[in-house]
Enzyme design. Structure first.
Site, PDB file in Angstrom:
ATOM      1  N   PRO A  94       6.716  51.599   1.548  1.00 52.16           N
ATOM      2  CA  PRO A  94       6.983  52.878   0.890  1.00 52.16           C
ATOM      3  C   PRO A  94       5.939  53.272  -0.143  1.00 52.16           C
ATOM      4  O   PRO A  94       5.409  52.439  -0.867  1.00 52.16           O
ATOM      5  CB  PRO A  94       8.349  52.649   0.219  1.00 52.16           C
ATOM      6  CG  PRO A  94       8.514  51.185   0.143  1.00 52.16           C
ATOM      7  CD  PRO A  94       7.783  50.616   1.320  1.00 52.16           C
ATOM      8  N   ASN A  95       5.675  54.560  -0.167  1.00 51.86           N
ATOM      9  CA  ASN A  95       4.759  55.183  -1.142  1.00 51.86           C
ATOM     10  C   ASN A  95       3.305  54.783  -0.937  1.00 51.86           C
ATOM     11  O   ASN A  95       2.476  55.004  -1.822  1.00 51.86           O
ATOM     12  CB  ASN A  95       5.202  54.878  -2.585  1.00 51.86           C
ATOM     13  CG  ASN A  95       6.591  55.390  -2.851  1.00 51.86           C
ATOM     14  OD1 ASN A  95       6.859  56.570  -2.665  1.00 51.86           O
ATOM     15  ND2 ASN A  95       7.504  54.508  -3.250  1.00 51.86           N
TER      16      ASN A  95
ATOM     17  N   ARG B 140      -2.271  58.502  -4.817  1.00 50.41           N
ATOM     18  CA  ARG B 140      -1.184  57.992  -5.647  1.00 50.41           C
ATOM     19  C   ARG B 140      -1.740  57.101  -6.763  1.00 50.41           C
ATOM     20  O   ARG B 140      -2.344  56.074  -6.490  1.00 50.41           O
ATOM     21  CB  ARG B 140      -0.230  57.156  -4.779  1.00 50.41           C
ATOM     22  CG  ARG B 140       0.846  56.436  -5.571  1.00 50.41           C
ATOM     23  CD  ARG B 140       1.529  55.388  -4.698  1.00 50.41           C
ATOM     24  NE  ARG B 140       2.494  54.622  -5.453  1.00 50.41           N
ATOM     25  CZ  ARG B 140       2.968  53.433  -5.082  1.00 50.41           C
ATOM     26  NH1 ARG B 140       2.548  52.891  -3.946  1.00 50.41           N
ATOM     27  NH2 ARG B 140       3.840  52.801  -5.829  1.00 50.41           N
TER      28      ARG B 140
ATOM     29  N   TYR C  85      -3.940  51.998  -8.048  1.00 49.14           N
ATOM     30  CA  TYR C  85      -4.075  51.632  -6.633  1.00 49.14           C
ATOM     31  C   TYR C  85      -5.431  51.990  -6.020  1.00 49.14           C
ATOM     32  O   TYR C  85      -5.650  51.729  -4.833  1.00 49.14           O
ATOM     33  CB  TYR C  85      -2.934  52.270  -5.839  1.00 49.14           C
ATOM     34  CG  TYR C  85      -1.573  51.795  -6.323  1.00 49.14           C
ATOM     35  CD1 TYR C  85      -1.226  50.446  -6.251  1.00 49.14           C
ATOM     36  CD2 TYR C  85      -0.655  52.672  -6.913  1.00 49.14           C
ATOM     37  CE1 TYR C  85      -0.004  49.994  -6.719  1.00 49.14           C
ATOM     38  CE2 TYR C  85       0.575  52.231  -7.385  1.00 49.14           C
ATOM     39  CZ  TYR C  85       0.895  50.888  -7.293  1.00 49.14           C
ATOM     40  OH  TYR C  85       2.104  50.433  -7.764  1.00 49.14           O
TER      41      TYR C  85
ATOM     42  N   ASN D 167       1.489  45.088   3.272  1.00 48.35           N
ATOM     43  CA  ASN D 167       1.807  45.495   1.904  1.00 48.35           C
ATOM     44  C   ASN D 167       3.162  46.186   1.960  1.00 48.35           C
ATOM     45  O   ASN D 167       3.262  47.338   2.401  1.00 48.35           O
ATOM     46  CB  ASN D 167       0.739  46.452   1.369  1.00 48.35           C
ATOM     47  CG  ASN D 167       0.972  46.815  -0.088  1.00 48.35           C
ATOM     48  OD1 ASN D 167       2.033  46.526  -0.638  1.00 48.35           O
ATOM     49  ND2 ASN D 167      -0.007  47.441  -0.712  1.00 48.35           N
TER      50      ASN D 167
ATOM     51  N   ALA E 252       7.178  48.326  -2.929  1.00 44.75           N
ATOM     52  CA  ALA E 252       8.274  47.882  -3.801  1.00 44.75           C
ATOM     53  C   ALA E 252       9.281  46.995  -3.064  1.00 44.75           C
ATOM     54  O   ALA E 252       9.996  46.206  -3.701  1.00 44.75           O
ATOM     55  CB  ALA E 252       8.972  49.089  -4.404  1.00 44.75           C
TER      56      ALA E 252
ATOM     57  N   GLU F 154       0.454  38.623   2.906  1.00 48.15           N
ATOM     58  CA  GLU F 154       0.984  39.630   1.983  1.00 48.15           C
ATOM     59  C   GLU F 154      -0.184  40.221   1.188  1.00 48.15           C
ATOM     60  O   GLU F 154      -1.017  39.487   0.661  1.00 48.15           O
ATOM     61  CB  GLU F 154       1.981  38.938   1.046  1.00 48.15           C
ATOM     62  CG  GLU F 154       2.589  39.860   0.013  1.00 48.15           C
ATOM     63  CD  GLU F 154       3.640  39.129  -0.845  1.00 48.15           C
ATOM     64  OE1 GLU F 154       4.207  38.105  -0.392  1.00 48.15           O
ATOM     65  OE2 GLU F 154       3.865  39.579  -1.979  1.00 48.15           O
TER      66      GLU F 154
ATOM     67  N   HIS G 240      -1.420  43.118  -1.787  1.00 50.79           N
ATOM     68  CA  HIS G 240      -1.136  44.108  -2.840  1.00 50.79           C
ATOM     69  C   HIS G 240      -2.446  44.648  -3.363  1.00 50.79           C
ATOM     70  O   HIS G 240      -3.400  43.887  -3.593  1.00 50.79           O
ATOM     71  CB  HIS G 240      -0.330  43.489  -3.988  1.00 50.79           C
ATOM     72  CG  HIS G 240       1.000  42.992  -3.538  1.00 50.79           C
ATOM     73  ND1 HIS G 240       2.038  43.838  -3.227  1.00 50.79           N
ATOM     74  CD2 HIS G 240       1.427  41.736  -3.288  1.00 50.79           C
ATOM     75  CE1 HIS G 240       3.065  43.109  -2.811  1.00 50.79           C
ATOM     76  NE2 HIS G 240       2.720  41.835  -2.831  1.00 50.79           N
TER      77      HIS G 240
ATOM     78  N   ARG H 202       0.840  42.668 -14.034  1.00 48.64           N
ATOM     79  CA  ARG H 202       1.623  43.832 -14.468  1.00 48.64           C
ATOM     80  C   ARG H 202       2.817  43.349 -15.305  1.00 48.64           C
ATOM     81  O   ARG H 202       3.982  43.500 -14.931  1.00 48.64           O
ATOM     82  CB  ARG H 202       2.028  44.658 -13.249  1.00 48.64           C
ATOM     83  CG  ARG H 202       0.775  45.183 -12.539  1.00 48.64           C
ATOM     84  CD  ARG H 202       1.086  45.944 -11.284  1.00 48.64           C
ATOM     85  NE  ARG H 202       1.702  47.237 -11.546  1.00 48.64           N
ATOM     86  CZ  ARG H 202       1.948  48.144 -10.619  1.00 48.64           C
ATOM     87  NH1 ARG H 202       1.604  47.914  -9.360  1.00 48.64           N
ATOM     88  NH2 ARG H 202       2.515  49.290 -10.925  1.00 48.64           N
TER      89      ARG H 202
HETATM   90  C1  DQA Z   1       2.043  47.300  -4.556  1.00 47.35           C
HETATM   91  C2  DQA Z   1       2.725  46.780  -5.801  1.00 47.35           C
HETATM   92  C3  DQA Z   1       4.199  47.135  -5.797  1.00 47.35           C
HETATM   93  O1  DQA Z   1       4.824  46.666  -6.980  1.00 47.35           O
HETATM   94  C4  DQA Z   1       4.369  48.636  -5.725  1.00 47.35           C
HETATM   95  O2  DQA Z   1       5.740  48.973  -5.657  1.00 47.35           O
HETATM   96  C5  DQA Z   1       3.615  49.275  -4.642  1.00 47.35           C
HETATM   97  C6  DQA Z   1       2.274  48.789  -4.356  1.00 47.35           C
HETATM   98  C7  DQA Z   1       0.517  47.084  -4.605  1.00 47.35           C
HETATM   99  O3  DQA Z   1      -0.091  47.263  -3.561  1.00 47.35           O
HETATM  100  O4  DQA Z   1      -0.047  46.754  -5.651  1.00 47.35           O
HETATM  101  O5  DQA Z   1       4.051  50.228  -4.025  1.00 47.35           O
HETATM  102  O6  DQA Z   1       2.540  46.594  -3.430  1.00 47.35           O
END
Ligand code: DQA
Length: 152
Positions: free
Chosen positions: A12-13, A20, A25, A79, A82, A103, A105, A112
């Site tokens: 998501p997102n 974004r 990011y 990725n 959240a 995984e 990110h 963070r």
């Molecule tokens: C993320 C980190 C997550 O906490 C966040 O919700 C994201 C992006 C990252 O790529 O740093 O959507 O996965």
């Protein structure tokens, strides 16, 4: 020549990467990932086929992972956004499908510290390893790792 097939999967997102919160990011989009894979793998990149998929929904991601299994995909750079921190359902899926997963990110989730929940990964136990903090290069590093693992 049969190719190694890798799925680059975003949760998501992550559909508007580059737009974004670029300060967190980065300002690059997924379209730049194949270029980075070629930078890392050189001519060996010809042995690799990348599939890209993004979903804002948990079920959509699980359906795509199950399809990756059915299709015999060789690995996933994932990725989960959240959902990384909250989704037992995605962790359960990774636990059984038998497709190697890295995984990814974009941000360094452990740095963070103002948001401690982001430092937890429910899927971490079900993946080969985690790459965090290198922006979109992380996807290419994940693909390189999955490729190398198959070669070894
Ligand atoms: C993320 C980190 C997550 O906490 C966040 O919700 C994201 C992006 C990252 O790529 O740093 O959507 O996965």
């Amino acid at each position: 020549m049969a190719k190694y097939r890798f799925l680059v999967l975003n949760g998501p997102n992550l559909g508007h990467l580059g737009e974004r919160q670029p300060e967190i990011y980065g300002d690059k989009g997924m379209a730049d990932v194949p270029v980075l894979v070629r930078d890392l793998l050189g001519e060996r990149a010809d042995e690799v086929e990348l599939e890209f998929f993004q979903s804002n929904s948990e079920g959509g991601l699980i359906d795509r992972l199950e399809k990756a299994r059915a299709d015999g995909v060789h690995g996933v750079a994932f990725n989960a956004g959240a959902y990384t921190h909250t989704s037992l359902a995605i962790a359960d899926c990774l636990a059984w499908i038998g497709v190697p997963c890295v995984e990814v990110h974009l941000s360094n989730i452990w740095a963070r510290t103002d948001e401690p929940l982001r430092q937890q990964s429910l899927m971490g136990k079900r993946v080969i390893g985690v790459i965090a903090g290198f922006g979109i290069l992380g996807y290419a590093l994940a693909v390189q790792t999955l490729y190398q693992r198959l070669k070894d």
